[in-house]
Design a protein around this motif. Structure first.
Motif, short mmCIF file in Angstrom:
data_model
loop_
_atom_site.label_atom_id
_atom_site.label_comp_id
_atom_site.label_asym_id
_atom_site.label_seq_id
_atom_site.Cartn_x
_atom_site.Cartn_y
_atom_site.Cartn_z
N SER A 62 -32.40 34.16 -12.64
CA SER A 62 -33.38 33.82 -11.60
C SER A 62 -32.46 33.55 -10.30
CB SER A 62 -33.86 32.21 -11.81
OG SER A 62 -33.05 31.48 -11.94
N GLY A 64 -31.95 30.83 -8.85
CA GLY A 64 -31.23 29.69 -9.13
C GLY A 64 -30.26 29.70 -10.12
N ASP A 257 -37.42 29.56 -12.12
CA ASP A 257 -36.75 28.45 -11.28
C ASP A 257 -38.12 27.57 -11.14
OD1 ASP A 257 -34.14 29.10 -10.78
OD2 ASP A 257 -34.82 30.35 -8.89
N GLY A 261 -36.16 24.71 -12.89
CA GLY A 261 -35.11 24.58 -11.94
C GLY A 261 -35.00 22.97 -11.61
#
Length: 483
Positions: A62, A64, A257, A261
């Motif tokens: 991702s 993130g 995310d 996340g």
């Protein structure tokens, strides 16, 4: 205790908890769930033989930095996700076993601004299947959804993992359900034999505590215990994710995310020490007035990362891993009719490797069965298999492995387990070659390792008689002899 986690399972053992890695990703069968029509089942679809199965697994990261393994498959409009946080029941407070199990059972019982009933209604409206479970080493989540409802499914998953409510009503309702299950299991011989085995094998260790707690510990668990557990264990650094189905990498990446996340970056895990099984060479008996004695036995095993694990897996198949051709099956059931089934398997916990097995027989044949199990185990370690026996075992393990993975949900489970066992994304390309490469010399080498301490711990629930005289037990000698 349900069958413990292992990277490879014998066909005769119920595949609960951690499941086995697989050999082919190209064979999917749909398992209907909730409101999904039964007519959506499909036939086995094999990938082209020349195609590496590894190329079908995509590593999705991702924006993130959250990683998942994805098999993009559009055969059906379905998405299956499996994820796990390392920790599990081993992170329960020492005096309160059952916290992880109760936490998992409550994650989908209300989250965010949705109470339990509203949350469950949202799942049902969209035909979404969601569940959470705790094993000794992991807290796992499972999601099944139609691809058209994937955004709603991911949003409900986000709420469940980030904002569980743990409302008083839900806590008490699920607590009572867990206590009811514990009461039922308190009279189940096989369950009690398993619990007694782990308590004896792992004294003063997290593995020795019952995953679902006890009738004494569960009532003492507070909402604060649940909140604390979730906050310490559910973090991104020990998160593994697998997804199979009708979703693209570009769509999955940002979704990771959104779902995960906001979780803490690092878990706050208590160190769990490595341990070898204790109490080997003894018999632990729990009296229960039932016509059959339930027997659980076990000894030393190997951790999954051990280079000899695959040879040990093949060795176990010949001992008790096959439902119809193993030595234990032939000697205990076919030749003597002592039991309907008898099995063994390698249990690869994160901090212990164990050989486990079980059977059930008439109380007055319990001692005979235990003696026979020990004799066959020692005979296999000392004399080894024949070339033909080894060839047959390898042929079966190679040929049957793919047949165990018949749905996208199962495939996702296996992808997850490969990650948890740190076997590498190319494991499915290597697995059959690893089995095929096992030689008699490999079997002899791993047999020597097991033979260094071949003693077994037996846990028996029932009214067994004629126990082996050379094994210390907690039963008075006159009771052990029988009438």
């Amino acid at each position: 205790m349900s069958a413990p986690p292992a990277a490879e399972w014998p066909a005769s053992v119920p595949q609960t908890g951690r499941a086995a890695p697989f050999v082919r990703l190209g064979a999917f069968l749909h398992r209907s769930f909730l409101a999904v029509p039964l007519a959506m089942t499909i036939a086995l679809v094999a990938a082209p033989p020349a195609q590496s199965e590894t190329t079908r697994i995509q590593r999705v990261v991702s924006p993130g930095g959250i990683e998942a393994w994805l098999v993009h498959d559009t055969t059906l409009p379905l998405v299956a996700m499996e994820f796990a946080f390392v920790g599990g029941a081993a992170q329960d407070p020492a005096g309160k076993p059952g916290v992880a199990s109760l936490t998992g059972s409550l994650l989908d019982e209300g989250a965010g601004d949705l109470d339990a009933r509203t949350f469950q209604d949202r799942l049902a409206e969209k035909a979404i299947e969601m569940r959470f479970d705790a094993s000794r080493d992991t807290l796992t989540g499972s999601l099944r959804t139609l691809s058209e409802n994937v955004d709603a499914a991911f949003e409900l998953t986000r709420l469940a993992v980030n904002a569980p409510r743990f409302d008083d009503e839900a806590v008490e309702r699920i607590r009572e359900a867990q206590l009811a299950s514990l009461r039922r299991r308190s009279t189940d011989p096989q369950t009690q034999a398993s619990l007694a085995w782990t308590a004896t094998a792992f004294p003063n260790h997290p593995y020795g505590r019952p995953v679902d707690g006890t009738l004494e510990s569960v009532p003492a668990i507070t909402r604060a215990d649940l909140v604390t557990y979730a906050g310490k264990v559910m973090a991104r650094d020990h998160l593994k994710i697998a997804v199979v189905g009708d979703i693209t990498p570009d769509r999955l990446g940002p979704a990771l995310d959104r779902i995960f996340g906001a979780l803490p970056e690092k878990a706050q895990l208590v160190l769990v020490p490595d341990i070898a099984p204790q109490g080997l060479g003894t018999v632990q008996v729990k009296a229960l007035d039932v016509p059959q004695a339930s027997i659980v036995f076990g000894g030393i095993g190997l951790e999954r990362k051990d280079p000899d694990f695959i040879p040990a897996f093949v060795l176990n198949h010949m001992l008790g891993g096959s439902a119809f051709s193993s030595r234990l099956f032939r000697e205990v059931r076919e030749k003597r009719g002592l039991a309907y089934s008898v099995y063994s398997y390698l249990a690869a916990f994160d901090h212990a490797g164990v050989l486990l097995g079980g059977t059930a027989t008439k109380n007055d044949r319990a001692g005979e069965s235990m003696t026979l199990i020990r004799e066959e185990y020692l005979k296999l370690l000392q004399d080894g298999p024949s070339e033909q026996e080894l060839a047959d075992a390898k042929s079966y393990l190679i040929g049957s492995f793919a047949l165990r993975f018949d749905s996208s949900a199962k495939v996702a489970s296996q992808l997850l387990q490969i990650q948890l066992d740190d076997l590498g994304i190319d494991y499915i390309d290597k697995r059959n070659d690893l089995v095929a490469a096992v030689t008699l010399d490999d079997i002899r080498r791993v047999s020597r390792r097991f033979a260094a301490n071949p003693n077994l711990l037996f846990s028996v629930v029932g009214k067994p008689t004629n126990l082996p005289s050379d094994m210390p037990s907690n039963v008075p000698p006159e009771a052990a002899k029988g009438g």
